[in-house]
Design a protein around this motif. Structure first.
Motif: not given
Length: 544
Positions: A135, A112-113, A116, A109, A139, A132, A28, A32
């Protein structure tokens, strides 16, 4: 008496769930940032291939992220289930970073994922790029707070034991955040995650090139991953040295066990490259040493001394006796809180209280412990040396291999020879599991090397466990094994299915699947196209 079978099974359960969860975390972290880099190139150049790359690796990131969330939530439940006294004893300190991680980092995270994936046609290019990067930052912030909590377990600063509440309480939150062990662990861990993401991208791309599929995306992905991976691999080694230096200052027994250093050597100490540690005989067989190297690495000096295991055992015995004085003063304070002499004695020795608690394994009344029991409790501060010795060397060996691999990959990309070396592509493909092996070895060294402590020098592991029945821990352990095995199968199938479909299905060209534009990429010296002409052209016309 404490049921050590329950304690060991509780440790096994947490180790299995934690190490399984950490199969997803580093990927992850790495993916990212690679996604953010790829989308940044897309925004700067306007080339649709970079958008497709971002979407494709984003799908794999999303699968991995979902599995990480599912496995990570379960871990926190175990603090109340299997480690209830730990939660009671240090929950005021340990719980704060976990709460901040959930409120600040994980929600950032997770929120906003969604943007995305579903914001490509609702946001401008720059707005989506910001999403992005958020995100990616979310993370990494999540990892920061988790490692602040774990770093406090390794080096419990900014907190004291309150004899009135019988708990550890925080006194300096900034000291907890800027704990040198936590900061060293954070930068070392996230760098390892970046390496994992880079290897994953290179391996999947190598698979495509070996099959002759998705060559435009695969070549670009390897070029990005090679440079990103090389920088990250170099950081892992440099920042790993910082972690070792922090261990020299705050976890001397762990460092001595990793190096199988039984006796204190004259400074600067040598580094044992290989050997067979004999814990019963307290020496190493067939050892090969490099003079001075360990002293230079661990102390960054020619005269800094690294204490050996046996000397540290003597120090632990001294601290156990000091802890007995603190325990006796604490008993007097429990009877009379106004006893100023008892409070003064406790304040002078409270930092050794945890060492006295090691005696609880052998008798309830630790003030009546025999000399043999004190000596045995001091010896218990030594973790098993051989597993730590070899696991560290496996981790380090893989780390240096990955530096060499990424350096070679970077050289091939600069020479435009990525596709021409099938041996290189096969090496990239088969190197896929190596970062995970190194990371799991690193966590084993970090956590197993801390034993017998749940919190270094403060709370023994056996004392932190819940007093639950053996059958209950067996049922929960069996349940976790079954559930996590199922999740592993699901995760593997989803990832393999997504890779099998490839970018053309998961991330079609702009225009709802319209055929791709004519290939206008600049050919390399062997005539194979490598980069598009306007990949390198910053003019507005090219970006359009």
């Amino acid at each position: 008496m404490i049921d050590m079978t329950v304690v060991e099974l509780s440790r096994l359960q947490f180790a299995l769930t934690a190490m399984y969860h950490f199969l997803f975390v580093p990927l992850t972290l790495g993916l990212s940032f690679l996604m953010a880099i790829m989308e940044s190139v897309y925004v700067m150049t306007g080339r649709d291939v970079w958008r497709r790359m971002t979407l494709f690796w984003g799908v794999l990131f999303g699968i991995n992220f979902a599995m990480g969330v599912a496995t990570g939530i379960v871990m926190e439940f175990q603090f109340g289930m299997n480690w209830a006294y730990y939660s009671h004893y240090v929950g005021d300190i340990f719980g704060a970073p976990l709460a901040i991680e959930g409120l600040m980092a994980f929600f950032l995270e997770a929120t906003f994922i969604g943007l995305f994936f579903f914001g490509w046609h609702r946001l401008s290019k720059v707005q989506h790029l910001v999403i992005t990067w958020l995100v990616a930052l979310g993370a990494n912030f999540s990892a920061l707070w988790i490692l602040v909590a774990n770093g406090w377990m390794q080096n419990p600063v900014g907190a004291v034991f309150n004899p009135d509440t019988m708990r550890m309480e925080i006194t300096d939150f900034m000291a907890v955040i800027f704990n040198p062990v936590a900061q060293a662990k954070f930068v070392h861990t996230v760098s390892a995650g970046y390496v994992t993401g880079a290897i994953f991208v290179m391996s999947v791309s190598a698979f495509y090139l070996l099959r002759g599929r998705h060559r435009d995306i695969a070549r670009r992905s390897i070029a990005v991953a090679a440079s990103f991976g090389l920088a990250s691999a170099l950081c892992v080694v440099v920042l790993g040295d910082e972690s070792g230096y922090a261990a020299t200052e705050h976890q001397k027994m762990k460092l001595a066990a990793i190096e199988a250093m039984w006796h204190t050597e004259a400074a600067p100490a040598g580094f044992t490259v290989i050997g067979l540690p004999d814990q019963a005989g307290q020496h190493n067989r067939f050892e090969v040493k490099i003079p001075w190297l360990m002293g230079l690495i661990a102390t960054r000096s020619l005269d800094g001394e690294i204490p050996g295991i046996l000397e540290l055992v003597e120090r632990a015995e001294h601290r156990i006796r000091g802890g007995q004085l603190a325990y006796a003063a604490l008993k007097r304070l429990r009877e009379d809180r106004t006893d100023t002499a008892a409070r003064a004695a406790f304040d002078a020795h409270w930092s050794d209280l945890g060492h006295a608690l090691l005696l609880k394994r052998y008798r309830e009344d630790i003030l009546a412990a025999s000399e043999a029991e004190i000596s045995q409790a001091a010896l218990d501060t030594v973790p098993r040396v051989a597993p730590l010795f070899w696991t560290f060397r496996i981790m380090a060996g893989i780390g240096f291999y990955l530096i060499a691999f990424f350096a070679y990959a970077f050289w091939r990309t600069t020479r435009h020879r990525v596709e021409h070396g099938r041996r290189f592509l096969w090496i990239a493909l088969w190197s896929l599991p190596l970062p995970w092996i190194a990371i799991e070895c690193g966590w084993f060294v970090a956590e197993y090397g801390r034993q017998p402590w749940a919190v270094e020098g403060v709370l023994p592991t056996f004392y932190a466990a819940s007093g639950i029945a053996l059958k209950d821990i067996l049922i929960s352990l069996g349940g976790f094994v079954v559930i996590y095995t199922g999740l592993a199968i699901v995760a593997a199938k989803l990832m393999l299915k997504a890779i099998g479909k490839g970018p053309d299905v998961l991330a079609p060209p702009a225009g709802d699947g319209a055929p791709a534009a004519v290939d206008d990429r600049v050919p390399d010296r062997e005539g194979l196209p490598l980069l598009a002409a306007d990949d390198l052209d910053p003019t507005p016309a090219a970006r359009g």
